[in-house]
Write a protein that holds these residues in place. Structure first.
Motif, PDB file in Angstrom:
ATOM      1  N   UNK A 374       0.895  -1.546  -0.164  1.00 23.66           N
ATOM      2  CA  UNK A 374      -0.203  -0.356  -0.047  1.00 23.66           C
ATOM      3  C   UNK A 374       0.876   1.267   0.005  1.00 23.66           C
ATOM      4  N   UNK A 375       2.071   1.326   0.503  1.00 26.15           N
ATOM      5  CA  UNK A 375       3.169   2.319   0.268  1.00 26.15           C
ATOM      6  C   UNK A 375       2.659   3.634  -1.438  1.00 26.15           C
ATOM      7  N   UNK A 376       2.628   3.843  -0.994  1.00 29.08           N
ATOM      8  CA  UNK A 376       3.283   5.281  -2.334  1.00 29.08           C
ATOM      9  C   UNK A 376       4.460   4.639  -2.969  1.00 29.08           C
ATOM     10  N   UNK A 398      10.184  -4.014  -2.479  1.00 34.75           N
ATOM     11  CA  UNK A 398      11.283  -2.307  -1.517  1.00 34.75           C
ATOM     12  C   UNK A 398      11.701  -2.229  -3.306  1.00 34.75           C
ATOM     13  N   UNK A 399      11.600  -3.024  -3.567  1.00 35.96           N
ATOM     14  CA  UNK A 399      12.895  -2.476  -5.021  1.00 35.96           C
ATOM     15  C   UNK A 399      12.147  -1.552  -5.847  1.00 35.96           C
ATOM     16  N   UNK A 400      10.419  -2.262  -5.795  1.00 38.34           N
ATOM     17  CA  UNK A 400       9.411  -1.663  -6.620  1.00 38.34           C
ATOM     18  C   UNK A 400       8.904  -0.303  -6.626  1.00 38.34           C
ATOM     19  N   UNK A 401       8.845  -0.282  -5.124  1.00 38.32           N
ATOM     20  CA  UNK A 401       8.968   0.987  -4.753  1.00 38.32           C
ATOM     21  C   UNK A 401       9.922   2.442  -4.494  1.00 38.32           C
ATOM     22  N   UNK A 402      11.145   1.786  -4.762  1.00 41.25           N
ATOM     23  CA  UNK A 402      11.482   2.910  -4.356  1.00 41.25           C
ATOM     24  C   UNK A 402      12.809   3.162  -5.575  1.00 41.25           C
ATOM     25  N   UNK A 423      14.742   9.638  -7.353  1.00 42.24           N
ATOM     26  CA  UNK A 423      13.986  10.077  -8.151  1.00 42.24           C
ATOM     27  C   UNK A 423      13.122   8.577  -7.599  1.00 42.24           C
ATOM     28  N   UNK A 424      11.722   8.003  -7.928  1.00 39.78           N
ATOM     29  CA  UNK A 424      11.302   6.977  -7.550  1.00 39.78           C
ATOM     30  C   UNK A 424      10.279   6.581  -8.573  1.00 39.78           C
ATOM     31  N   UNK A 425       9.519   6.286  -8.109  1.00 45.69           N
ATOM     32  CA  UNK A 425       7.773   5.611  -8.577  1.00 45.69           C
ATOM     33  C   UNK A 425       7.079   6.840  -8.307  1.00 45.69           C
ATOM     34  N   UNK A 426       5.896   6.747  -9.007  1.00 47.48           N
ATOM     35  CA  UNK A 426       4.882   7.961  -8.793  1.00 47.48           C
ATOM     36  C   UNK A 426       4.505   8.223  -7.504  1.00 47.48           C
ATOM     37  N   UNK A 427       4.516   8.361  -6.745  1.00 48.19           N
ATOM     38  CA  UNK A 427       3.771  10.138  -6.611  1.00 48.19           C
ATOM     39  C   UNK A 427       5.887  10.819  -6.468  1.00 48.19           C
ATOM     40  N   UNK A 428       6.602   9.914  -6.013  1.00 51.67           N
ATOM     41  CA  UNK A 428       8.096  10.618  -6.010  1.00 51.67           C
ATOM     42  C   UNK A 428       8.055  11.167  -6.737  1.00 51.67           C
ATOM     43  N   UNK A 429       8.658  11.089  -8.227  1.00 51.98           N
ATOM     44  CA  UNK A 429       8.309  11.541  -9.240  1.00 51.98           C
ATOM     45  C   UNK A 429       7.614  11.450  -9.910  1.00 51.98           C
ATOM     46  N   UNK A 430       7.688  12.228 -11.488  1.00 52.97           N
ATOM     47  CA  UNK A 430       7.450  11.785 -12.168  1.00 52.97           C
ATOM     48  C   UNK A 430       7.690  11.193 -13.575  1.00 52.97           C
ATOM     49  N   UNK A 431       9.107  11.068 -13.157  1.00 52.70           N
ATOM     50  CA  UNK A 431       9.525  10.365 -14.297  1.00 52.70           C
ATOM     51  C   UNK A 431      10.573   8.698 -13.424  1.00 52.70           C
ATOM     52  N   UNK A 432      11.306   8.206 -14.421  1.00 52.27           N
ATOM     53  CA  UNK A 432      12.073   7.230 -13.446  1.00 52.27           C
ATOM     54  C   UNK A 432      13.500   8.273 -13.293  1.00 52.27           C
TER      55      UNK A 432
END
Length: 481
Positions: A374-376, A398-402, A423-432
């Motif tokens: 559930x963690x964004x 964790x690898x998928x989340x950050x 940078x990381x998956x949305x909403x951390x960043x808008x890109x990779x």
């Protein structure tokens, strides 16, 4: 002060005129321009730190260190430009015997054109006018127009003056760096047809609004936003048993660092239920102090965020830190359970900017994994475990989340290096992409291929004699001088 539309048009025209000069500049010249900007900032450090401390109250020690990080970034990117691998130079020689016959192809990366950069509140130097976005955009061969942050306007203006003058004095064209002020000017900047990409560090709401503007243009442009991150931490039962005291102390030091105003703050920590970690953290946070928050808006939002979390029936207050001055944010540790997080992530996993962290109790791997799902998306994820722990399933999540996974220490503190990923998956960043480190330059470059081009019409770095001195791939074979 707000930049008018007419003033923005003048700045944009100057940036457009400067863009071909930056794009065609040699590695030696571009590196010299970046180092000149760094030297100018170092030479004015006393003046700049004094202004920054008045506007942000971050303190001289922190701010001097941040100037050093900022000028270090500029010098790192000068080295990146000189080293040359960022260009991804690739050559396929012509081959008439291939099926179908193959032309000669020479590929490089080139600057996208003028870039908009939006300053952040929490790093008035390193993520501001001359910060990482600006440094990487200039290194890629692009002029920059910066939108000043309202939390440090005088510092923004003075920094822009110093850097713009240093660039021109070193031989860069007029229009290499300029500044706009005001929210409407920022909106107009990202919509301006001259701007070809934008970098942003800030809130989810503000970043999403600008992202939508960039995407909604008649000619959409890439928008590289760093927006929000809860940076999950997982502590295994054995790690808690072996080094619980040190982990509690480390957590408190990390989530209160800079009054909790770091984008990498550990905001949610998964701990074994009934392991005693809450008591350990309470003992350490009792002596911890917070501090003033950066802006009136952040100051008002912090207690609202705490109240939002406390309103959930699963949440209890573990402990508070020291109660400081009236304008100081008091550290607080909250707790909940994994089932609640899995059921109501939109409430319990919303980022709260300031000195607060949420402990999440789990009783089994099944509970832990359900809550982690559930963690964004986040900038970082941390796993504290011991040799022999079965952590493969946790690590996979964790690898998928950050974008950065830590196995020791705490996520606050981001090394500016060749290998860093911020940078990381949305909403951390808008890109990779990363906004810190050498590969941040990739955001502001686009591929360009020359087919059957005469040597004299190729960019100099694609000539055969230049390729002999640069990392490149020829006919599929990597060649390193």
């Amino acid at each position: 002060m707000t930049t008018t539309t007419a003033e923005l048009d003048v700045l944009a025209a100057a940036a457009a005129a400067a863009a071909p000069v930056w794009r065609a500049s040699s590695a030696a010249d571009r590196a010299a321009w970046l180092r000149a900007a760094a030297d100018a900032l170092d030479g004015r450090i006393d003046e700049l730190v004094a202004i920054a401390d008045e506007e942000t109250r971050l303190g001289e020690t922190r701010l001097r260190g941040e100037v050093g990080r900022t000028t270090g970034q500029l010098r790192l990117f000068a080295t990146v430009v000189e080293e040359g691998s960022y260009l991804e130079l690739t050559v396929d020689d012509a081959d008439a015997s291939a099926t179908p016959p193959r032309p000669e192809l020479r590929r490089t990366l080139t600057g996208v054109g003028p870039v908009a950069v939006f300053s952040a509140s929490n790093f008035p130097f390193a993520f501001s006018v001359a910060g990482g976005d600006t440094a990487s955009a200039l290194a890629a061969g692009n002029p920059v127009i910066v939108k000043a942050h309202s939390g440090h306007p005088r510092l923004s203006e003075r920094t822009a003056e110093i850097v713009a003058a240093a660039l021109v004095d070193a031989g860069a064209p007029q229009g290499s760096l300029s500044l706009v002020e005001g929210r409407e000017a920022g909106n107009a900047l990202v919509r301006h047809p001259v701007i070809q990409a934008a970098g942003f560090t800030g809130s989810l709401g503000g970043g999403r609004a600008l992202f939508d503007l960039a995407s909604g243009r008649p000619d959409p442009i890439p928008f590289y936003g760093e927006l929000g991150s809860v940076n999950p931490v997982v502590i295994s039962p054995s790690a808690l048993t072996v080094r619980g005291e040190a982990l509690a102390q480390g957590l408190v030091g990390s989530f209160t660092l800079g009054a909790g105003q770091f984008c990498t703050k550990p905001g949610v920590v998964f701990v074994p239920a009934d392991g005693g970690f809450e008591e350990l953290v309470a003992a350490h946070v009792a002596g911890a102090s917070g501090g003033p928050l950066l802006t009136d808006r952040i100051t008002a939002a912090f207690p609202e965020g705490i109240a939002h979390l406390e309103a959930d029936p699963s949440v209890t207050v573990v402990a508070h830190g020291q109660d400081g001055a009236s304008d100081s944010a008091r550290p607080v540790v909250l707790s909940t359970d994994a089932a609640a997080v899995a059921a109501r992530p939109e409430t319990l996993l919303e980022e709260c900017f300031g000195p607060v962290t949420l402990l999440v109790r789990y009783s089994s791997d099944t509970e832990l994994l359900a809550a982690l799902e559930a963690v964004p998306g986040s900038l970082t994820a941390t796993l504290h475990s011991e040799p022999g722990d079965e952590v493969a399933d946790v690590l996979e999540v964790l690898q998928r989340k950050a974008g950065r996974v830590l196995f020791a220490g705490w996520p606050t503190g981001v090394a500016v290096t060749w290998s860093q990923q911020h940078g990381g998956p949305w909403p951390a960043t808008t890109s990779l992409h990363t906004s810190v480190g050498a590969t941040a330059i990739r955001r502001f470059l686009r591929p360009l291929v020359f087919q059957d081009a005469p040597q004299h019409l190729l960019p100099p770095h694609l000539h055969d004699d230049a390729l002999a001195t640069l990392p490149h791939r020829r006919n599929g074979v990597l060649r390193v001088p």
